[in-house]
Each structure stands twice: as structure tokens, then as C-alpha cells.
Design an enzyme around this catalytic site. Structure first.
Site, short mmCIF file in Angstrom:
data_model
loop_
_atom_site.label_atom_id
_atom_site.label_comp_id
_atom_site.label_asym_id
_atom_site.label_seq_id
_atom_site.Cartn_x
_atom_site.Cartn_y
_atom_site.Cartn_z
N SER A 190 -68.53 -19.07 -70.80
CA SER A 190 -69.05 -20.19 -70.26
C SER A 190 -68.61 -20.55 -68.53
O SER A 190 -68.61 -19.61 -67.89
CB SER A 190 -69.19 -21.59 -70.86
N ASP A 288 -79.04 -17.90 -75.93
CA ASP A 288 -78.71 -18.72 -74.88
C ASP A 288 -79.78 -18.83 -73.78
O ASP A 288 -80.04 -17.91 -72.93
CB ASP A 288 -77.26 -18.13 -73.93
#
Length: 345
Positions: A190, A288
Site C-alpha cells: 500500500s 483492488d
């Protein structure tokens, strides 16, 4: 399509292993409590909710750890190493001798995720992940406790990441191989993946050798709304509203998502052609919502003339690597192991 803070739980549950679904759902619930509409963050409550664990000089599952502070910056790093087979050596921290004078031991500088705002080097979930990196990938891991937003905005996380890499690269006790070098790699998930990219650029411009970058669903973006953002908004743990909040909390006040910290190859992005940028392993989760930005990043590296391998996991969601309860976890560990050992073959 779900929007705002609504998450499509039924669709998540069909695809995500139950333990992982519970784990990440609990994170998201607490995250919603911590973010304030005015852009501030409840840090005190965050520290209360974030389960932390101490370092363990006595090995746990074959890995020991210790905390050490870079005195020049006061930056704390947690170091993870494989335990000696000789129990008499357990609990002994060796800061004089190299890791090996024969074999090459990769040293992975790890930047935790949390959208620049959550978690730390001693968060239990990342402590466990770093231990698994050591045991599965036969490496040493140095986890960096970088400063977090919104209290510490851009470029604080990058500055701390750069300080950590310089510190690691000059530790005699992290050297290995016959040439006596520190074999540095970087890894982050991330926001940690975002940090790894920016630190790698700085290292390349400063002649500090980083051998490779491992980016796990890195946090990139831009002003344009990509197809994946529109299709997956709110379906698998993450909403666009959440993502936008974290960018506003990290970027300089008044900046938009085309800032080069966010949009790497965007209109204001830095040209990285011709620099000695390390090879990259970019892991993209097919569920995602910012995957289109990650895929654009891979293409940007290729167009800039840099070596990059894409690991696209079609049915993976963010955080799939936190628990070893899915095939994606083992695929990832094998890929990382191969990546960090390919230069020693």
C-alpha cells in the site's frame, strides 16, 4: 455499485477466506472511527486500537528480532534475522560481525502499509508478516517506523525511508558475501510500496545501491477516475472516499492527486529515464480498486527502460498476504524469494 463507506460484504465473503475477511473488516471498522471529516485523525484512539508487540530476542518460529535507533535521526528500525541453530546463541545480538563472509544474505528494508496514516513497525500484523518474510525468503528484514500523516505530511515518510536505507547500507553487521557488501532490497505494501518507489528514485540519483523493489498493491492514484476505481468502489474493503481522505491527509495542503507523490507518471511526474533504477516486482490484486494505477505504473517503468515483473493475482484482495490461508500467499512468498536471491545465483 457501493459508494461512501458502504462495503459489499456478501461479495467479499464469497471470495476472501473467512479469517482474512474478519481481520481486514475489523481494521476497516476501526479506520472509520479514526478518520475525522475535517481531515484530522484520532491518533490516541489509534494507538489504543492498534495491537503492538515487543521485539523478541528469543526466537519465535525460527526468527528473532530487536529494535535499534539510528542516533542521527532518532528513527526506530525493527530488525528480524533467522535464529541460529545453536541454542547457546539465542538472545545474543551480534553487531560486530557480518551476516556471512561466504553466502549472500539479502536485507529487505520494509515499509508497512496503512495509507501513510495507520500502523507502525511494531504493529502485530506487520511484525508477523516480517517474520514470515524472513523464514520463507531466507533474508534479513529491517522494518522502518516512519512518521505518519496527517501530523507528518509529504515528504516526511520519504525522508524517513531514505534515512533508513542509507543507515542499512552502511551497517557492517548487515554485510554478507565474499565482497562484504550490504545487499539491499526494499519492500512495502500500500503506502509502503509508494514509499519504496520514491526512495528508490532518490537512491538511484545518489549512487546508493538498491538491488530491487517489491511493491505489494502500491498506493498510487491521480485526478482521473480509472475504470477499476469506478467498478470496484466499495466492493472489496476500500472506497474512493477513503482513498481520497488519505491523499488529502498526506499531500501538501491544497494539492490534488496529480501531485508526483501520487501520480508517478502523471503530468507532473519525475522523469526516471536514464537513472540506475532497481529492478521491480509489482504485485497487483485483481480486486483492488486502484489496480489500473498500478498497471499504469508497470507500463511507465517499462517505457522508462527499467526492468519490471508484474505478478497479477486476479482473485486477490488487499491484505491477502497477512494470513497463510490462501494460494496467493504462497505464490507471493516464492516470487519474493526468487526475486531477492536471483542476483546470488
Amino acid at each position: 455499485m457501493a459508494g461512501g463507506n458502504e462495503i459489499n460484504t456478501s461479495e467479499c465473503k464469497r471470495i476472501v477466506p473467512l479469517n482474512t475477511w474478519i481481520l481486514i473488516s475489523n481494521f476497516k471498522l476501526s479506520y472509520n472511527l479514526l478518520r475525522r471529516p475535517d481531515g484530522t485523525f484520532n491518533r490516541d484512539l489509534n494507538e489504543f486500537l492498534d495491537r503492538k508487540v515487543p521485539a523478541n530476542t528469543t526466537p519465535v518460529d525460527g526468527v528473532f528480532s530487536f529494535d535499534i535507533v539510528d542516533k542521527s535521526t532518532n528513527l526506530l528500525n525493527r530488525v528480524y534475522q533467522p535464529a541460529s541453530e545453536n541454542e547457546a546463541d539465542w538472545g545474543v545480538i551480534e553487531l560486530e560481525k557480518p551476516l556471512s563472509t561466504d553466502e549472500i544474505v539479502p536485507v529487505i528494508v520494509f515499509f508497512h502499509g496503512g495509507s501513510f496514516t495507520h500502523s507502525s513497525a511494531n504493529s502485530a500484523i506487520y511484525d508477523t508478516f516480517c517474520r514470515r518474510l524472513v523464514s520463507n525468503c531466507k533474508a534479513v528484514v529491517v522494518s522502518v517506523n516512519y512518521r505518519r500523516s496527517p501530523e507528518h505530511r509529504y515528504p516526511c515518510a520519504y525522508e524517513d525511508g531514505w534515512s533508513a536505507v542509507k543507515w542499512v547500507s552502511t551497517r557492517p553487521w548487515l554485510q554478507s558475501g565474499k565482497e562484504g557488501k550490504v545487499h539491499v532490497y526494499m519492500c512495502g505494501d500500500s503506502s509502503g510500496g509508494n514509499i519504496a518507489h520514491h526512495v528508490a528514485v532518490r537512491a538511484a540519483e545518489s549512487d546508493v545501491v538498491v538491488l530491487g523493489n517489491i511493491l505489494l498493491h502500491p498506493m498510487f492514484g491521480g485526478q482521473q477516475r480509472m475504470d477499476s476505481e469506478k467498478i470496484l468502489d466499495g466492493k472489496y474493503f476500500v472506497t474512493l472516499r477513503d482513498r481520497d481522505w488519505y491523499w488529502r491527509a498526506y499531500l501538501p495542503p491544497g494539492e490534488d492527486r496529480d501531485h508526483p507523490a501520487c501520480n508517478i507518471f502523471g503530468p507532473r511526474g519525475k522523469n526516471i529515464e536514464g537513472i540506475d533504477f532497481p529492478k521491480s516486482l509489482v504485485v497487483v490484486c485483481g480486486l483492488d480498486l486502484v489496480q489500473d494505477w498500478q498497471l499504469a505504473y508497470v507500463e511507465g517503468l517499462k517505457k522508462s527502460g527499467h526492468q519490471v515483473k508484474l505478478l497479477y493475482l486476479e482473485k486477490a484482495t488487499i491484505g491477502f498476504y497477512f494470513l497463510p490461508n490462501n494460494d496467493h500467499f504462497y505464490t507471493l512468498m516464492e516470487e519474493i524469494k526468487d526475486f531477492v536471491h536471483s542476483d546470488s545465483r
